[in-house]
Scaffold this motif. Sequence first.
Motif, PDB file in Angstrom:
ATOM      1  N   ALA A  68       0.848  -1.148  -0.029  1.00 50.88           N
ATOM      2  CA  ALA A  68       0.101  -0.026  -0.082  1.00 50.88           C
ATOM      3  C   ALA A  68       0.709   1.298  -0.021  1.00 50.88           C
ATOM      4  CB  ALA A  68      -1.113  -0.133   1.123  1.00 50.88           C
ATOM      5  N   PRO A  69       1.259   1.655  -1.340  1.00 54.94           N
ATOM      6  CA  PRO A  69       2.551   2.627  -1.465  1.00 54.94           C
ATOM      7  C   PRO A  69       1.777   3.966  -0.757  1.00 54.94           C
ATOM      8  CG  PRO A  69       2.025   1.550  -3.260  1.00 54.94           C
ATOM      9  CD  PRO A  69       0.931   1.032  -2.636  1.00 54.94           C
ATOM     10  N   ASN A  70       0.617   4.365  -0.593  1.00 53.48           N
ATOM     11  CA  ASN A  70       0.027   5.704  -0.372  1.00 53.48           C
ATOM     12  C   ASN A  70      -0.853   5.724   0.867  1.00 53.48           C
ATOM     13  OD1 ASN A  70       1.222   7.000  -2.563  1.00 53.48           O
ATOM     14  ND2 ASN A  70      -0.263   5.803  -3.749  1.00 53.48           N
ATOM     15  N   HIS A  71      -1.996   4.668   0.941  1.00 50.99           N
ATOM     16  CA  HIS A  71      -2.768   4.645   2.120  1.00 50.99           C
ATOM     17  C   HIS A  71      -3.294   3.140   2.289  1.00 50.99           C
ATOM     18  CE1 HIS A  71      -6.049   5.012  -0.731  1.00 50.99           C
ATOM     19  NE2 HIS A  71      -5.392   5.877  -1.412  1.00 50.99           N
ATOM     20  N   PRO A  72      -3.968   2.940   3.560  1.00 51.97           N
ATOM     21  CA  PRO A  72      -4.461   1.704   3.500  1.00 51.97           C
ATOM     22  C   PRO A  72      -5.595   1.234   2.564  1.00 51.97           C
ATOM     23  CG  PRO A  72      -4.229   2.717   5.686  1.00 51.97           C
ATOM     24  CD  PRO A  72      -4.020   3.636   4.566  1.00 51.97           C
ATOM     25  N   GLY A  73      -6.401   2.262   2.102  1.00 54.81           N
ATOM     26  CA  GLY A  73      -7.536   1.768   1.006  1.00 54.81           C
ATOM     27  C   GLY A  73      -6.929   1.166  -0.246  1.00 54.81           C
ATOM     28  N   GLU A  74      -5.572   1.388  -0.414  1.00 54.98           N
ATOM     29  CA  GLU A  74      -5.063   0.434  -1.553  1.00 54.98           C
ATOM     30  C   GLU A  74      -4.925  -1.084  -1.390  1.00 54.98           C
ATOM     31  OE1 GLU A  74      -2.429   4.172  -3.238  1.00 54.98           O
ATOM     32  OE2 GLU A  74      -1.535   2.630  -2.086  1.00 54.98           O
ATOM     33  N   LEU A  75      -5.240  -1.194  -0.112  1.00 60.39           N
ATOM     34  CA  LEU A  75      -5.167  -2.840   0.384  1.00 60.39           C
ATOM     35  C   LEU A  75      -6.486  -3.412  -0.132  1.00 60.39           C
ATOM     36  CD1 LEU A  75      -3.267  -2.783   3.617  1.00 60.39           C
ATOM     37  CD2 LEU A  75      -2.271  -3.587   1.525  1.00 60.39           C
ATOM     38  N   TRP A  76      -7.574  -2.689  -0.081  1.00 62.07           N
ATOM     39  CA  TRP A  76      -8.827  -3.148  -0.144  1.00 62.07           C
ATOM     40  C   TRP A  76      -9.033  -4.411  -1.197  1.00 62.07           C
ATOM     41  CZ3 TRP A  76     -12.849  -3.461  -3.210  1.00 62.07           C
ATOM     42  CH2 TRP A  76     -14.194  -4.096  -3.021  1.00 62.07           C
TER      43      TRP A  76
END
Length: 199
Positions: A68-76
Amino acid sequence: MIPKSHSVICSYDLAPYLTCNVGEWDVLICDESHFLKSLETARTRAVYGKEGLVRRAKRIWCLSGTPAPNHPGELWPMLFTFGATKLKYEQFVERYCTFYETWRGGKMVKSITGGNENLIPELKVIINKIMLRRKKEEVMSDLPRIYYQQIVVEPGIVDIDIEASFVQYVFPQDRRAELQEKLDKERALLSHIDSQVRF
């Protein structure tokens, strides 16, 4: 595209073109899987979507040094696809991300600014359901030690003859008069066109 081999290597950009008629894969390895972080891209849908490659693979390995390079939302996309979270994307963002709301394209959207630090321990528990983490010192012990060295490059005379246009970067010029002249010519041209066109 129908693969002619038992092993297929392709880019994420080509993944949408892999045919559904290839049957079931034994293993799907998604290298640099953080490239599958956006819900909007064709490659994410081609891999994680309802008809995606993960639906036709017995085993899936997602590899990334920065999941997740920028924020946890990218893990979703990954967490939801593998069943580590049941939350929908909006719910996941509201819980694990910091954001502000803004109007875009005629609707209110969330602009994510980072992660909710208070819930990082909870997020780690979710991630650990599917992630095997290896630190560099655990897997790179056989590599030679890195040595750093400073190399000083002495300044020299710039060879203007190599590239004539380079002179503008070496000797900055005030180009306001040149720009004003161009603007005046364009205004005159537009004025002339406007005087010729009558509705």
